[in-house]
Design a protein around this motif. Structure first.
Motif, mmCIF file in Angstrom:
data_model
loop_
_atom_site.group_PDB
_atom_site.id
_atom_site.type_symbol
_atom_site.label_atom_id
_atom_site.label_comp_id
_atom_site.label_asym_id
_atom_site.label_seq_id
_atom_site.Cartn_x
_atom_site.Cartn_y
_atom_site.Cartn_z
ATOM 1 N N ALA A 3 40.691 -60.338 -72.768
ATOM 2 C CA ALA A 3 41.871 -59.699 -72.200
ATOM 3 C C ALA A 3 42.915 -59.437 -73.278
ATOM 4 O O ALA A 3 43.558 -58.381 -73.303
ATOM 5 C CB ALA A 3 42.467 -60.568 -71.091
ATOM 6 N N LEU A 4 43.099 -60.396 -74.208
ATOM 7 C CA LEU A 4 44.056 -60.207 -75.294
ATOM 8 C C LEU A 4 43.621 -59.074 -76.218
ATOM 9 O O LEU A 4 44.444 -58.314 -76.731
ATOM 10 C CB LEU A 4 44.205 -61.508 -76.090
ATOM 11 N N THR A 5 42.302 -58.952 -76.422
ATOM 12 C CA THR A 5 41.787 -57.851 -77.248
ATOM 13 C C THR A 5 42.094 -56.504 -76.612
ATOM 14 O O THR A 5 42.494 -55.546 -77.283
ATOM 15 C CB THR A 5 40.269 -58.002 -77.440
ATOM 16 N N LEU A 6 41.910 -56.413 -75.290
ATOM 17 C CA LEU A 6 42.216 -55.175 -74.589
ATOM 18 C C LEU A 6 43.702 -54.850 -74.679
ATOM 19 O O LEU A 6 44.090 -53.692 -74.878
ATOM 20 C CB LEU A 6 41.786 -55.284 -73.125
ATOM 21 N N ALA A 7 44.543 -55.883 -74.537
ATOM 22 C CA ALA A 7 45.975 -55.653 -74.625
ATOM 23 C C ALA A 7 46.360 -55.163 -76.016
ATOM 24 O O ALA A 7 47.193 -54.268 -76.185
ATOM 25 C CB ALA A 7 46.733 -56.939 -74.288
ATOM 26 N N ALA A 37 48.703 -36.149 -69.432
ATOM 27 C CA ALA A 37 48.067 -37.105 -70.333
ATOM 28 C C ALA A 37 48.995 -38.277 -70.650
ATOM 29 O O ALA A 37 48.554 -39.423 -70.765
ATOM 30 C CB ALA A 37 47.637 -36.408 -71.616
ATOM 31 N N HIS A 38 50.302 -38.001 -70.799
ATOM 32 C CA HIS A 38 51.266 -39.085 -71.023
ATOM 33 C C HIS A 38 51.261 -40.052 -69.847
ATOM 34 O O HIS A 38 51.267 -41.277 -70.018
ATOM 35 C CB HIS A 38 52.668 -38.510 -71.219
ATOM 36 N N ASN A 45 47.766 -48.188 -69.562
ATOM 37 C CA ASN A 45 48.285 -49.354 -70.273
ATOM 38 C C ASN A 45 48.946 -50.349 -69.325
ATOM 39 O O ASN A 45 48.828 -51.563 -69.500
ATOM 40 C CB ASN A 45 49.278 -48.906 -71.350
ATOM 41 N N GLY A 46 49.639 -49.822 -68.304
ATOM 42 C CA GLY A 46 50.235 -50.730 -67.322
ATOM 43 C C GLY A 46 49.188 -51.527 -66.574
ATOM 44 O O GLY A 46 49.334 -52.747 -66.372
ATOM 45 N N LEU A 47 48.102 -50.866 -66.172
ATOM 46 C CA LEU A 47 47.015 -51.574 -65.493
ATOM 47 C C LEU A 47 46.354 -52.586 -66.408
ATOM 48 O O LEU A 47 45.923 -53.664 -65.970
ATOM 49 C CB LEU A 47 45.966 -50.574 -64.990
ATOM 50 N N LEU A 48 46.273 -52.259 -67.710
ATOM 51 C CA LEU A 48 45.649 -53.165 -68.659
ATOM 52 C C LEU A 48 46.415 -54.484 -68.736
ATOM 53 O O LEU A 48 45.819 -55.574 -68.735
ATOM 54 C CB LEU A 48 45.573 -52.502 -70.035
ATOM 55 N N TRP A 49 47.753 -54.390 -68.797
ATOM 56 C CA TRP A 49 48.556 -55.610 -68.812
ATOM 57 C C TRP A 49 48.420 -56.371 -67.486
ATOM 58 O O TRP A 49 48.351 -57.615 -67.468
ATOM 59 C CB TRP A 49 50.017 -55.262 -69.071
ATOM 60 N N LEU A 50 48.386 -55.630 -66.381
ATOM 61 C CA LEU A 50 48.271 -56.282 -65.073
ATOM 62 C C LEU A 50 46.958 -57.038 -64.942
ATOM 63 O O LEU A 50 46.941 -58.222 -64.566
ATOM 64 C CB LEU A 50 48.391 -55.232 -63.964
ATOM 65 N N ILE A 51 45.834 -56.389 -65.260
ATOM 66 C CA ILE A 51 44.550 -57.071 -65.108
ATOM 67 C C ILE A 51 44.381 -58.179 -66.142
ATOM 68 O O ILE A 51 43.711 -59.184 -65.869
ATOM 69 C CB ILE A 51 43.367 -56.083 -65.186
ATOM 70 N N SER A 52 45.013 -58.033 -67.309
ATOM 71 C CA SER A 52 44.960 -59.108 -68.306
ATOM 72 C C SER A 52 45.666 -60.354 -67.764
ATOM 73 O O SER A 52 45.178 -61.475 -67.919
ATOM 74 C CB SER A 52 45.607 -58.662 -69.617
#
Length: 274
Positions: A3-7, A37-38, A45-52
């Motif tokens: 998860a930290l790698t993904l973040a 695209a933005h 990125n928001g979902l990445l932090w949430l799932i992490s």
């Protein structure tokens, strides 16, 4: 750790991702150059932090359970079979998380699927295995052309392998471009990552997508639907230029691509209800 790698990958995205094409060791989305695209990048990125955070929380619970309730630490286990409060929490919290995710996802869908008033309409048709493009116009002004992948032995300096085409789509910068997409044989998919667009090209059906490029350059994409033997060899190349350069190219293209004398037909749009 995963998860930290993904973040980290999300944070490093601007430095590692390419503009208009993939980069070696790329760890994120391509650099966005359109509003859609933005938004996709921010949502991703928001979902990445949430799932992490969820993964780390579940990991902490598992470690706590293993340490606190193993046989040595807890020789006499509880006989409890139900806990109303815990069951309510693990039902309500996921629902709230999904609602939080749903709000920006619906906004993104509306941004993608409700195009603004178009400044230019282009029709893209997928073939096995190349793309053809049609620019509408008045009598004698319409034209169309095919875009085939440039073979490895014919690549010019600066042309990326498997992505460059012999004829590029040319559009003006900071203009709303509506792309009507269909196919002549099997299902293809029109996708340009830096624009945040991807839509199926279906025989007998006309789909549409749109973009408004914020910066000049050449942006590459590919067919993203497994469409047959040469699926990997039907790239998309879109060159974004200034209005002056576009006008000059347009005049040249009308001569180069030998207009048929009849206008290219594109579908008219009925404005979406607010």
């Amino acid at each position: 750790m995963f998860a930290l790698t993904l973040a980290f990958a999300a944070l490093a995205q601007p430095a590692l991702a390419g503009v208009g094409q993939p980069s070696p060791w790329q760890m994120g989305l391509q650099v966005p150059v359109t509003e859609v695209a933005h938004y996709i990048g921010q949502f991703h990125n928001g979902l990445l932090w949430l799932i992490s955070g969820i993964v780390l929380f579940v990991l902490a619970l598992l470690v706590y359970v293993m340490v606190r309730f193993n046989e040595k630490a807890n020789p006499t286990p509880s006989k409890t079979t139900h806990n109303t409060m815990i069951e309510v929490i693990w039902t309500v919290v996921p629902v709230l998380i999904l609602i939080v995710i749903a709000v920006p996802s619906f906004r993104l869908l509306k941004l993608q699927l409700v195009p603004p008033q178009a400044d230019l309409v282009i029709k893209a048709t997928g073939h096995a295995w190349y793309w053809s493009y049609e620019y509408p116009g008045n009598e004698g002004e319409a034209f169309s052309f095919d875009a085939n992948m440039v073979p490895d032995d014919q690549l010019q300096p600066g042309q990326p392998r498997l992505l460059a085409t012999d004829n590029e789509v040319v559009v003006p910068v900071n203009k709303n471009i509506l792309v009507q997409v269909t196919a002549a044989d099997v299902i293809h998919s029109f996708a340009v990552p830096s624009f945040g667009i991807k839509i199926d090209a279906v025989p007998g059906r006309l789909n549409e997508t749109w973009f408004r490029a914020e910066r000049e350059g050449v942006y590459y994409g590919q067919c993203s639907e497994l469409c047959g033997q040469n699926h990997a060899f039907m790239p998309i190349a879109i060159r974004v230029v200034s209005e002056e350069e576009y006008s000059a190219w347009l005049a040249e293209a009308r001569q180069k691509f030998a207009a048929t004398g009849r206008p290219v037909t594109v579908a008219s749009r009925v404005p979406a209800a607010e």
